[in-house]
Each structure stands twice: as structure tokens, then as C-alpha cells.
Scaffold this active site. Structure first.
Site, PDB file in Angstrom:
ATOM      1  N   HIS A 152      16.276  57.955  59.602  1.00 23.35           N
ATOM      2  CA  HIS A 152      17.062  56.859  59.438  1.00 23.35           C
ATOM      3  C   HIS A 152      17.034  55.993  60.658  1.00 23.35           C
ATOM      4  O   HIS A 152      17.375  54.754  60.487  1.00 23.35           O
ATOM      5  CB  HIS A 152      18.713  57.411  59.425  1.00 23.35           C
ATOM      6  CG  HIS A 152      19.329  56.413  58.578  1.00 23.35           C
ATOM      7  ND1 HIS A 152      19.249  55.065  58.476  1.00 23.35           N
ATOM      8  CD2 HIS A 152      20.406  56.798  57.826  1.00 23.35           C
ATOM      9  CE1 HIS A 152      20.206  54.800  57.779  1.00 23.35           C
ATOM     10  NE2 HIS A 152      21.008  55.681  57.266  1.00 23.35           N
TER      11      HIS A 152
ATOM     12  N   TYR B  39      33.768  55.104  55.312  1.00 25.16           N
ATOM     13  CA  TYR B  39      32.626  53.962  55.663  1.00 25.16           C
ATOM     14  C   TYR B  39      31.731  54.050  54.317  1.00 25.16           C
ATOM     15  O   TYR B  39      31.595  54.660  53.683  1.00 25.16           O
ATOM     16  CB  TYR B  39      31.714  54.691  56.558  1.00 25.16           C
ATOM     17  CG  TYR B  39      30.173  54.065  56.855  1.00 25.16           C
ATOM     18  CD1 TYR B  39      30.325  53.142  57.660  1.00 25.16           C
ATOM     19  CD2 TYR B  39      29.361  54.421  55.801  1.00 25.16           C
ATOM     20  CE1 TYR B  39      28.748  52.607  57.823  1.00 25.16           C
ATOM     21  CE2 TYR B  39      28.026  53.818  55.962  1.00 25.16           C
ATOM     22  CZ  TYR B  39      27.779  52.824  57.136  1.00 25.16           C
ATOM     23  OH  TYR B  39      26.406  52.038  57.079  1.00 25.16           O
TER      24      TYR B  39
ATOM     25  N   THR C 100      28.515  51.383  53.046  1.00 29.88           N
ATOM     26  CA  THR C 100      27.292  50.488  53.616  1.00 29.88           C
ATOM     27  C   THR C 100      27.710  49.139  53.058  1.00 29.88           C
ATOM     28  O   THR C 100      27.471  48.775  51.951  1.00 29.88           O
ATOM     29  CB  THR C 100      26.158  51.083  53.414  1.00 29.88           C
ATOM     30  OG1 THR C 100      26.126  52.484  53.836  1.00 29.88           O
ATOM     31  CG2 THR C 100      24.992  50.323  53.955  1.00 29.88           C
TER      32      THR C 100
END
Length: 619
Positions: free
Chosen positions: A334, A446, A448
Site C-alpha cells: 500500500h 474511515y 476513502t
């Protein structure tokens, strides 16, 4: 004219190939990453604190926030203002360092992105098909490399706005090199305009052995499928005739500081090890031959994220994993790029395979090729002992991950659009409702948001646990609101998500701004302000403490995932199509409070209940 193996009218080339625009032509012209106003950041933060604390705690937090705003916060913010004036992306270096390179935890299975490649009807699981299918899959990966190298990939435009393409340069020839305190990211990929190509070899790992061969010829063209098959067959047969190899790759899944020590020790043992490491770390990409035979998408994802680590090189940016029955998955670090890059490349490859129904019809010449080179490391008892230690630790971690990969096929984005409800906003509200039903409390979330409209932009957090989403969840749970009232609450939640997401995509969230303020304190030796030590900061998800870690992988079937951010949390990725939604849910088995199957079951129930609310509103 760009050479297409699928012919001049292929859908793939219409989607991805451009003769008039160069891939990276817009990057240097993009606007600088903006710095949010301090007041806006703090107001947004308080809005997401409100659902997760009681009135007294909120009042205390509000006091802390306003003291910060009128005191040290202004001084810290001005330091960021100064930094932003001298950099086109004030966040880039810090994000790479603090989100990734300083992290000492293992990349696999906890950090790397993992994904299954959807099965094709014309490629059912079939023993003995692996190499032929892999050669075709690899070819299209190499063609994507060629698109980037020649800058013929169409630049991405989102709603009329050019997006930064620089992350695509890190898909190939990229490696995260371990360090004792901080890792480094090494990318040697070059476009034609930048010079000669970087290394053109691929690394193949199988049964603990490692091989390398050049997959690009002297004319910078990928080898033909027949040539790739020849090299891969050679490696497969050789390894099957030998005892299992040392499995040096296992060391890459260890804790980063331990891998750094082991890597330096390997280098000290023999100069051949130094050369081997460079050969692997500079290579185009990694190919893994895996003898397990998963069938379902969930089984494939399990094999990718938690498979045998003797055949993994976690540091490399891209690893294509080919299972014995001809099924595929992929793993990616990532650190150098976000999931959109891997999703786009995967879509390119899958579209290529689908258009020819798995039967290659292009040029299939066969030339005399140098046999693949076996990469042999000089090892001793210390390294063997370290390998066994890391394998044991990895097994403990990977066996603790609970994965559900399933497709909800009752409806998709088509129905939602007829009701004028944004698909992702609808799904995000369903996640809030699902969690609230299970636990009777909100889940800091969360989600994105891409900031790629800016120079070297990556992501900002769209905090989707806000009062409107929880008001809707509470109303459903309590069961006292009328259908009309539920519709209005649902609409408010969906509209709020769209607004928060739009702001986050303009880098007007609060998390990246907070990171900048926090790092200023760390690097300049300033005492950490109370806003960061206040319990509300963690309760609202600050510092990577989100209960739900979520992301839309795209409006397609491609859907991978990562483990949760917290031991008591969930990872939830989703791909939204016209008539279905694919989910990947992860959790940790050693947490008695979480269960991936139960959470997914509640997501399905929530989606159906919410659709009933939409339908009731039209009666």
C-alpha cells in the site's frame, strides 16, 4: 500506432489507450494540495465527536478545541501555511513517512492490499490450466507496463477534472526496503522520455525457490504467451522435482525492524546475497505459484492475504498469485500507491482476458530464450532459525483474520439512481445502521476520499459517522418513526455524506490537517496539545482508531480488502455495480466482540430495509 493484441476496436483500448494524450502530461500542471482553514477542520472534527461521546464529554472536548483554536493551534497552523507556500504538496513526505515507512508492523497480512480476480465462465477452476492462463494474465500485465512506459495510457479525468497519475509510475520496479527505524521506498521505473527502461525481469516464487527471467525483449516488447509459458513451465517442473527451498521470502513478512536486521545479516554473509537482493528489489514484479486450490472469491482472498509465506516477497509493489487450479489473486504494498491504481490495472487485465474469452489470437512467435535464472542465497543456521521464527509469527497473525467475501445481489446502483440516492452514500449509511444494530452504539468510520485532483494527491478521510447517520440508525432501531420520517432521515444522512465526501476530495477533511499539526509538534519538539490527548480524539477515530475502515473499490465487481485498523474493528470494502454490490468484510478472530459473517448479515438486512423505506415513500 500502439500495438494492441486485441485488435484496433477492442473495448479495452477504447477505455485505456490514447494516441493524442500522454499519460503524465497533466501531473506538473495540477494545483498544489490546499491547506484547510483551521476553523473548518475543528468544526468538522466536533461534528464527528458528537455521536460518540455523551453531552458532558462533548462540552469538555469543545472547550479543549476552542482553546486550541485560539492558542497553540494558530501557531502550529501558521507553520503549516509556511510549509504549504514552499511545496506543491505539503503533506506528501509526511504521509509516506508516518502512514507507512515508520510503521514497524509486518506488511503481510496486516498492511498490504489483497484481492481476488473474479472468475470467468470460460475459465472455471481446472487443474493443469495454471501456466497457460498465467502466461496470458502476465502478458496483459506487461502490456500495461508498456502503456505506462510509452505514456499511451489515457490520463484519468474525473468529472472534467484531470487527476494525478504519478502513482502509476510505482506499480512496477518498486520496492519498500526495510530499515531499523524507517523503511525507504525505491522506485526505478522510467518512461521512454526519462531514459532506458529499468529492470525488465520478473521474479517467480514457488515451493520456497526463487527464479528470475526477462519478460521484455530487446525491442521493449513483452514476450509472447508461448514464450512466457515456456519459462514458467520450466520453473514449475524444476521446483516440483526438488525438495522445498529455503523460503527466504518468508523474512519479508516479519516485523520491519527484524527484517531490516535479517536483510543486513544476509548481505554480510556473501556478496551473492547482495546481488540477489538487488535483482529481486529492482525487478518489474513478482509472480507466485501457489499449490492451493481455492474456488470461491472468499477462499481466493484468504489465500492471497494469508497464504504460505515461503512464496511471498511482501516488499514488492505488485505480486500476481496464480493458484494450482488456474484461479488468480493479487497482493500489493500500500505504501507507493492507493487501491485505485491496482483496481485500474486489474480492470485492464480482466477486460483484456474477457474480450478474447481466454484464447490468445495475436502473434505467438517463439524464440530461443535464456533459461530462467535460479536465485540461490547463501544461508546459515541463524537465517534458517529466523525464517522458522517469522513463519510461526506470520501463521499466528494470518490464522487470526476472519474474511467474508460475498455479493449482495438483491439490487445495485440502478435502483438507487431511480430514487436519486447516491450509491456510495447509501451503502455508507447501511454500514452505520448495520453496526448500530449489532452494538447499540455508533462506529467511527474511515471512508476513502481521493485527492488526486491535486499535485501528487492521494487520500483524505471522509468521516461518515456523523449525527445524521446515527439519527437514522437510532430511528430504525427504536422502531417508532413513520415511513415518511425514516425517508427524511435517510435522505439527510445520504445528503450529508455527499457533502462531506465532496469536501474531503478537496482536501477539506480534518484528518490530514491534524496529521500535519501533530507532526509539526513531533519534529519541532513542541509539547503535544491537549486536543490530541483528549479521549474524544481516539473515540472519534483519530490516530488511526477507526472502528470501521471502509472504501469503495469502484463501480465494478473488483473488490479486495485489508484487515481492520483496530482489534475490535472491521474492514469493509465494496464494489458497486448496476444490479449487485460485492463486499469484503474482515475482522480478527481473537476479538470476542466481532464476527465478519454477522456483520455482513446485518449489512444485507440494512440494505433491504433501506430499500423498503425508499419504496414506501412512493406509495
Amino acid at each position: 500506432m500502439y500495438f494492441s493484441s486485441l485488435g484496433p476496436k477492442s473495448l479495452r483500448d477504447q477505455l485505456y489507450v490514447s494516441e493524442s494524450n500522454r499519460t503524465f502530461e497533466n501531473d506538473d500542471k495540477l494545483p498544489s494540495l490546499p491547506l484547510p482553514e483551521l476553523r473548518n477542520t475543528l468544526d468538522l472534527y466536533l461534528d464527528t465527536v458528537r455521536p460518540v461521546v455523551d453531552n458532558q464529554q462533548f462540552a469538555e472536548t469543545e472547550t479543549i478545541v476552542r482553546q486550541f483554536e485560539n492558542g497553540i493551534g494558530q501557531k502550529l497552523h501558521q507553520k503549516l501555511v509556511k510549509r504549504s507556500q514552499s511545496s506543491k504538496n505539503w503533506l506528501e513526505e509526511w504521509w509516506l513517512d508516518y502512514a507507512y515507512l515508520y510503521n514497524r508492523g509486518p506488511l503481510l497480512p496486516l498492511s498490504n492490499m489483497s484481492g481476488p480476480m473474479p472468475n470467468f465462465d470460460f475459465w472455471p477452476p481446472q487443474p493443469g490450466s495454471r501456466i497457460d492462463r498465467l502466461s496470458l494474465n502476465l502478458l496483459f500485465n506487461l502490456e500495461f507496463w508498456k502503456l505506462l512506459r510509452t505514456e499511451k495510457m489515457r490520463p484519468m479525468i474525473h468529472k472534467g477534472v484531470a487527476w494525478d497519475m504519478s502513482q502509476f509510475k510505482k506499480l512496477f520496479n518498486t520496492c519498500r526496503v526495510p530499515g531499523a527505524i524507517k523503511d525507504t521506498l525505491r522506485c526505478t521505473f522510467r518512461t521512454e522520455a526519462e531514459g532506458a527502461p529499468a529492470a525488465t525481469n520478473v521474479i517467480v516464487l514457488y515451493r520456497g525457490h526463487i527464479f528470475s527471467f526477462n519478460a521484455i525483449d530487446e525491442n521493449e516488447e513483452p514476450l509472447t504467451p508461448q514464450e512466457l509459458s515456456f519459462q514458467l513451465y520450466y520453473i514449475e517442473k524444476w521446483c516440483q522435482a526438488q525438495n522445498a527451498g529455503t523460503g527466504i521470502g518468508s523474512l519479508t513478512v516479519g516485523k520491519r525492524n527484524e527484517w531490516a536486521k535479517n536483510r543486513e545479516y544476509l548481505r554480510s554473509l556473501h556478496k551473492k546475497n547482495v546481488e540477489n537482493l538487488q535483482l529481486i528489489e529492482d525487478a518489474l514484479m513478482v509472480i507466485v505459484l501457489d499449490d492451493s486450490e481455492p474456488v470461491t472469491q472468499g477462499e481466493v482472498l484468504q489465500g492471497v492475504m494469508c497464504g504460505d509465506c515461503i512464496d511471498r516477497w511482501a516488499d514488492k509493489s505488485m505480486s500476481l498469485i496464480s493458484f494450482k487450479n488456474g484461479i488468480f489473486g493479487a497482493s500489493a504494498d500500500h505504501t507507493p500507491f492507493d487501491g485505485l491504481c491496482t483496481a485500474v490495472m486489474t480492470h485492464y487485465v480482466l477486460t483484456s482476458i474477457n474480450e478474447i474469452k481466454g484464447v490468445y489470437k495475436g502473434c505467438n512467435k517463439f524464440r530461443e530464450l535464456k533459461r530462467p535464472e535460479r536465485i540461490e542465497f547463501v544461508v546459515d543456521e541463524k537465517i534458517i532459525s529466523e525464517i522458522e521464527k517469522v513463519k510461526s509469527e506470520y501463521h499466528t497473525l494470518s490464522s487470526n483474520i476472519d474474511i467474508i467475501h460475498s455479493t449482495f445481489d438483491d439490487f445495485g446502483k440502478s435502483i438507487l439512481r431511480t430514487h436519486r440516492f447516491h450509491p456510495e452514500a447509501f451503502v455508507q449509511t447501511a454500514l452505520q445502521l448495520a453496526y448500530y444494530r449489532m452494538y447499540g452504539k455508533p462506529a467511527p468510520t474511515y471512508c476513502t476520499a481521493s485527492t488526486r485532483q491535486f499535485y501528487h494527491g492521494r487520500t483524505e478521510t471522509c468521516r461518515s459517522c456523523f449525527p445524521e447517520a446515527i439519527d437514522f440508525s437510532k430511528a430504525i432501531a427504536q422502531g417508532t418513526a413513520s415511513p415518511g420520517e425514516l425517508y427524511q432521515l435517510l435522505q439527510k444522512s445520504v445528503n450529508k455524506f455527499q457533502r462531506v465526501m465532496k469536501e474531503a476530495m478537496k482536501n477539506e477533511g480534518c484528518d490530514r490537517h491534524f496529521l500535519g499539526l501533530y507532526v509539526i509538534c513531533l519534529e519541532e519538539g513542541i509539547e503535544l496539545p491537549e486536543i490530541f490527548t483528549d479521549p474524544s480524539f481516539v473515540k472519534s477515530g483519530g490516530g488511526g482508531n477507526y472502528i470501521l475502515s471502509t472504501s469503495c473499490s469502484g463501480y465494478w465487481s473488483i473488490c479486495g480488502g485489508v484487515p481492520p485498523m483496530r482489534e475490535d474493528g472491521y474492514g469493509c470494502f465494496y464494489g458497486i455495480e448496476d444490479d449487485k454490490i460485492t463486499f469484503c468484510c474482515t475482522s480478527f478472530k481473537n476479538c470476542n466482540e466481532t464476527n465478519s459473517a454477522a456483520f455482513y448479515s446485518n449489512i444485507k438486512k440494512s440494505l433491504l430495509d433501506m430499500l423498503n423505506i425508499l419504496n414506501s415513500s412512493k406509495l
